[in-house]
Design a protein around this motif. Structure first.
Motif, PDB file in Angstrom:
ATOM      1  N   ILE A   1       9.031  61.483  55.383  1.00  0.00           N
ATOM      2  CA  ILE A   1       8.543  59.886  55.686  1.00  0.00           C
ATOM      3  C   ILE A   1       8.578  59.580  57.614  1.00  0.00           C
ATOM      4  CG2 ILE A   1       9.102  57.907  55.829  1.00  0.00           C
ATOM      5  CD1 ILE A   1      11.295  58.524  53.696  1.00  0.00           C
TER       6      ILE A   1
ATOM      7  N   ASP B   1       1.342  58.772  52.737  1.00  0.00           N
ATOM      8  CA  ASP B   1       1.547  59.110  54.519  1.00  0.00           C
ATOM      9  C   ASP B   1       0.523  59.859  55.147  1.00  0.00           C
ATOM     10  OD1 ASP B   1       4.386  58.304  54.067  1.00  0.00           O
ATOM     11  OD2 ASP B   1       5.103  59.153  53.320  1.00  0.00           O
TER      12      ASP B   1
ATOM     13  N   ILE C   1      11.703  50.739  52.885  1.00  0.00           N
ATOM     14  CA  ILE C   1      11.227  52.572  52.149  1.00  0.00           C
ATOM     15  C   ILE C   1      10.781  52.033  50.677  1.00  0.00           C
ATOM     16  CG2 ILE C   1      11.149  53.963  54.258  1.00  0.00           C
ATOM     17  CD1 ILE C   1      12.745  55.643  52.705  1.00  0.00           C
TER      18      ILE C   1
END
Length: 487
Positions: free
Chosen positions: A186, A307, A96
């Motif tokens: 996340i 996201d 990430i």
């Protein structure tokens, strides 16, 4: 490092993705890591550049040329040792991190940079598969007790380093599982949460104690923050029980948009949507907010907005539109002007590729509703000149919107926690603490330290790991008078 002529002989090979149709069927990771041979070839591209700017481009100062060379030569066991010497959790950053190291790569001046992030990903995944990642309990215990408040990347890094220095470390987390926004902010399709679980097990074997569902210092949580706390511990009790306290919570207070119609049903902060989704994927209750069949508008063009886009697509949204206040950046950076610094350029994420309309230089004016529910959004186009924005006359427009998600960043940590400890704040409401010289990471309150987003503001996971590691050294020096932990 690597093969002297490798950068001339081999092209950059990026990690492949599963097809969009396939990956939208689940919340599993879909990035296909490089195999050993591919990683070796990519490691060969690391040129003998003399001054490896990638080291400084990386916030944890990863010794990148060394492990590139080791992978090229097939010395994987040594490669993970070098990687772990600067980074506690490369499986997080290898997935990430936006890879500022690659922007700083010398090869990036006039070519494609070395695929540093993909090599890091390959090293750590192979290390876990081969059983090379093992607990490293301290040989000698100090008898000193340290409390770490927050179990995100900063808290986890600080806790692991302090435990390995021989201290008795307890981590307090307000949610029901450890990981902070790594776990709940996340999505799983970017990072599956079993990665956090196995690190937590390693840390338990090293002596770290995790206490979840515990809120420290305050009972009040601002709007937009989800927590599962069933117990509250006062700041005074924590200071009495422990020899040092590390505040390592995130910058969690979301930026709001107080325009007409804000109180309509269907208008939410991003984490009100993302956190319950991660809980649903983990087997908890279903997400109460659904994007299925809805026209979704995401306000904010950063990672959190991306996201929201990916999650909405997996719900089966009718359409997804993302607004950004700033003008559209250039598709390619001006490398002679920006290198080795992080450049401003258009970045298209995997979530955007799955289906999303993006619109830039747009400001939201009003939310329009029917029977208390949002049905549309009124916006206006902006003109930017000399860093200032103004509305373009006659450019107002409406867009259908059944679900609106705010992803405009986070302003500061939860103030009640800092107030409970009585620590001084900076102008942005973060814990005030320096990062160099004597007393680095120490707050204005004796034996209370701060690291990560609670100190520096909203930032990257890799910066949180760096601060957690450095803060651990500062705490160790405070407790013992000296430290052998690396900075």
């Amino acid at each position: 490092m690597g093969k002297p002529t490798g950068f001339l002989e081999h092209q950059r090979l990026s990690e492949a993705y599963a097809s969009v149709d396939e990956r939208l069927k689940s919340y599993k990771e879909f990035v296909l890591r490089l195999d050993d041979a591919q990683a070796a070839v990519q490691g060969a591209r690391c040129m003998d550049c003399g001054i490896p700017f990638c080291n400084n481009g990386c916030p944890v100062n990863n010794i990148i040329p060394d492990w590139n060379d080791l992978v090229y030569r097939g010395n994987w066991r040594e490669a993970i040792e070098v990687l772990h010497s600067t980074n506690n959790f490369p499986e997080f950053t290898g997935r990430i991190c936006p890879a500022p190291c690659e922007a700083a790569c010398t090869l990036n001046i006039n070519s494609d940079p070395v695929g540093i992030k993909s090599i890091e990903h390959a090293i750590i995944d192979k290390a876990w598969e081969e059983g090379w990642v093992k607990p490293q309990p301290a040989a000698v215990r100090t008898g000193k007790k340290v409390a770490v408040v927050g179990s995100g990347p900063a808290g986890l890094a600080a806790a692991q380093q302090l435990a390995r220095a021989g201290h008795d470390v307890t981590v307090f987390e307000k949610n029901d599982r450890v990981g902070g926004l790594l776990r709940y902010g996340i999505p799983d399709f970017k990072m599956e949460k079993g990665l956090i679980d196995r690190r937590a097990e390693q840390m338990k074997a090293e002596g770290v104690v995790f206490r979840t569902g515990v809120l420290v210092g305050t009972k009040e949580m601002p709007a937009g923050i989800v927590n599962d706390a069933k117990e509250v511990i006062s700041a005074d009790d924590l200071k009495k029980e422990f020899d040092a306290v590390v505040l390592a919570g995130g910058s969690e207070v979301p930026r709001d948009l107080p325009v007409p119609g804000r109180d309509l049903a269907g208008v939410h902060f991003a984490l009100e949507f993302l956190i319950p989704q991660n809980k649903e994927v983990a087997g908890d209750r279903p997400n109460p907010i659904s994007a299925k069949g809805k026209h979704v508008v995401v306000i904010g063009g950063g990672d959190t907005g991306s996201d929201c886009v990916g999650t909405s697509n997996r719900h089966g949204a009718a359409s997804v539109t993302q607004f950004e206040l700033m003008p559209m950046p250039p598709e390619e950076e001006n490398k002679p002007l920006t290198w080795p610094y992080w450049p401003t350029k258009l970045r298209t994420s995997s979530s955007h590729e799955e289906g999303c309309e993006r619109d830039f230089a747009v400001a939201t004016k009003e939310f329009i509703g029917d029977n208390g529910k949002v049905t549309a959004l009124k916006a206006v186009r902006l003109e930017w000149k000399d860093g200032k924005m103004s509305e373009v006359p006659g450019s107002e427009f409406e867009i259908k919107a059944d679900l609106v998600l705010f992803a405009m960043g986070f302003t500061n940590p939860v103030g009640g926690v800092l107030d409970a400890f009585g620590v001084a704040k900076d102008a942005r409401g973060n814990a005030k603490a320096t990062t160099d010289g004597a007393g680095c990471y120490a707050t204005s309150v004796d034996k209370v330290f701060a690291a990560g987003d609670v100190r520096r503001g909203q930032s990257l996971v890799v910066w949180a790991i760096r601060e957690g590691r450095q803060c651990a050294r500062a705490v160790d020096e405070f407790l013992m008078g000296e430290s052998v932990l690396p900075r």
